[in-house]
Motif scaffolding. Structure first.
Motif, PDB file in Angstrom:
ATOM      1  N   GLU A 177       7.637 -11.229   1.174  1.00  0.00           N
ATOM      2  CA  GLU A 177       6.796 -10.115   0.708  1.00  0.00           C
ATOM      3  C   GLU A 177       7.641  -8.847   0.722  1.00  0.00           C
ATOM      4  N   GLN A 178       7.616  -8.117  -0.405  1.00  0.00           N
ATOM      5  CA  GLN A 178       8.416  -6.902  -0.506  1.00  0.00           C
ATOM      6  C   GLN A 178       7.802  -5.965  -1.538  1.00  0.00           C
ATOM      7  N   SER A 179       7.702  -4.683  -1.184  1.00  0.00           N
ATOM      8  CA  SER A 179       7.263  -3.718  -2.190  1.00  0.00           C
ATOM      9  C   SER A 179       8.382  -3.579  -3.216  1.00  0.00           C
ATOM     10  N   PRO A 229       6.103   1.880  -8.125  1.00  0.00           N
ATOM     11  CA  PRO A 229       5.253   2.308  -7.010  1.00  0.00           C
ATOM     12  C   PRO A 229       3.894   1.614  -7.030  1.00  0.00           C
ATOM     13  N   GLY A 230       3.464   1.176  -5.839  1.00  0.00           N
ATOM     14  CA  GLY A 230       2.163   0.539  -5.694  1.00  0.00           C
ATOM     15  C   GLY A 230       2.152  -0.953  -5.976  1.00  0.00           C
ATOM     16  N   LYS A 231       3.305  -1.528  -6.337  1.00  0.00           N
ATOM     17  CA  LYS A 231       3.386  -2.971  -6.624  1.00  0.00           C
ATOM     18  C   LYS A 231       4.263  -3.673  -5.595  1.00  0.00           C
ATOM     19  N   SER A 232       3.922  -4.944  -5.332  1.00  0.00           N
ATOM     20  CA  SER A 232       4.687  -5.779  -4.412  1.00  0.00           C
ATOM     21  C   SER A 232       4.905  -7.152  -5.015  1.00  0.00           C
ATOM     22  N   ASP A 276      -0.804  -5.541  -6.869  1.00  0.00           N
ATOM     23  CA  ASP A 276      -0.964  -4.226  -6.260  1.00  0.00           C
ATOM     24  C   ASP A 276      -0.736  -4.353  -4.758  1.00  0.00           C
ATOM     25  N   SER A 277       0.057  -3.469  -4.190  1.00  0.00           N
ATOM     26  CA  SER A 277       0.374  -3.532  -2.764  1.00  0.00           C
ATOM     27  C   SER A 277      -0.867  -3.459  -1.884  1.00  0.00           C
ATOM     28  N   SER A 278      -1.924  -2.856  -2.379  1.00  0.00           N
ATOM     29  CA  SER A 278      -3.157  -2.722  -1.594  1.00  0.00           C
ATOM     30  C   SER A 278      -3.981  -4.012  -1.563  1.00  0.00           C
TER      31      SER A 278
END
Length: 148
Positions: free
Chosen positions: A36-38, A43-46, A127-129
């Motif tokens: 797992e990595q941003s 920005p905002g994606k992983s 999305d990272s969230s």
């Protein structure tokens, strides 16, 4: 190698293992977090990678993935039967791949063999969230199964 990098990598590995431990989701299915990595330039994606191991005859329940998730599946071993949305069912063998666009339903994902194990690398761009990558979907009818 710098000490902060080592601590950062160790913390990330512990966080991934704690957030999504190896777990059985379907019958004869084990899902293990792998990476797992941003994404620094988006920005905002992983990127999240999971290894899905199927015992002979193993299957995932019908499911949907996070609405933001673009998924790339790569068969590591054996043969995986997959269906995305209302598309055709297809058997993918070692070295073959497929994708699922965001918002897709995955009604079939299973080992195509009743005698040999199979494994799949699932790579999500999400999305990272998003924390719930997979949600089971109840089926109203039984779909016929074919095994090799």
């Amino acid at each position: 190698m710098k000490v902060p990098f080592i601590f950062g990598a160790a913390f990330a590995a512990i966080a991934i293992a704690g957030a999504a431990p190896s777990a059985a989701h379907g019958i004869g299915e084990t899902v293990t977090p792998h990476f797992e990595q941003s994404i620094p330039n988006i920005p905002g994606k992983s990127v999240v990678a999971l290894v899905v191991n199927y015992a002979p005859g193993g299957a995932s329940p019908s499911h949907i993935h996070a609405k933001s998730a673009f998924i790339f599946g790569y068969v590591l071993s054996g043969a995986i039967e997959s269906q995305v949305n209302d598309g055709p069912r297809r058997v993918y063998r070692t070295g073959e791949s497929f994708y699922e666009p965001p918002g897709s339903r995955h009604p079939v994902s299973r080992n195509a063999s009743r005698s040999k194990p199979a494994s799949l690398l699932a790579v999500f761009v999400v999305d990272s969230s998003e924390k719930d990558l997979t949600t089971a979907v109840q089926q109203n009818h039984h779909q016929g199964e074919k095994h090799e």
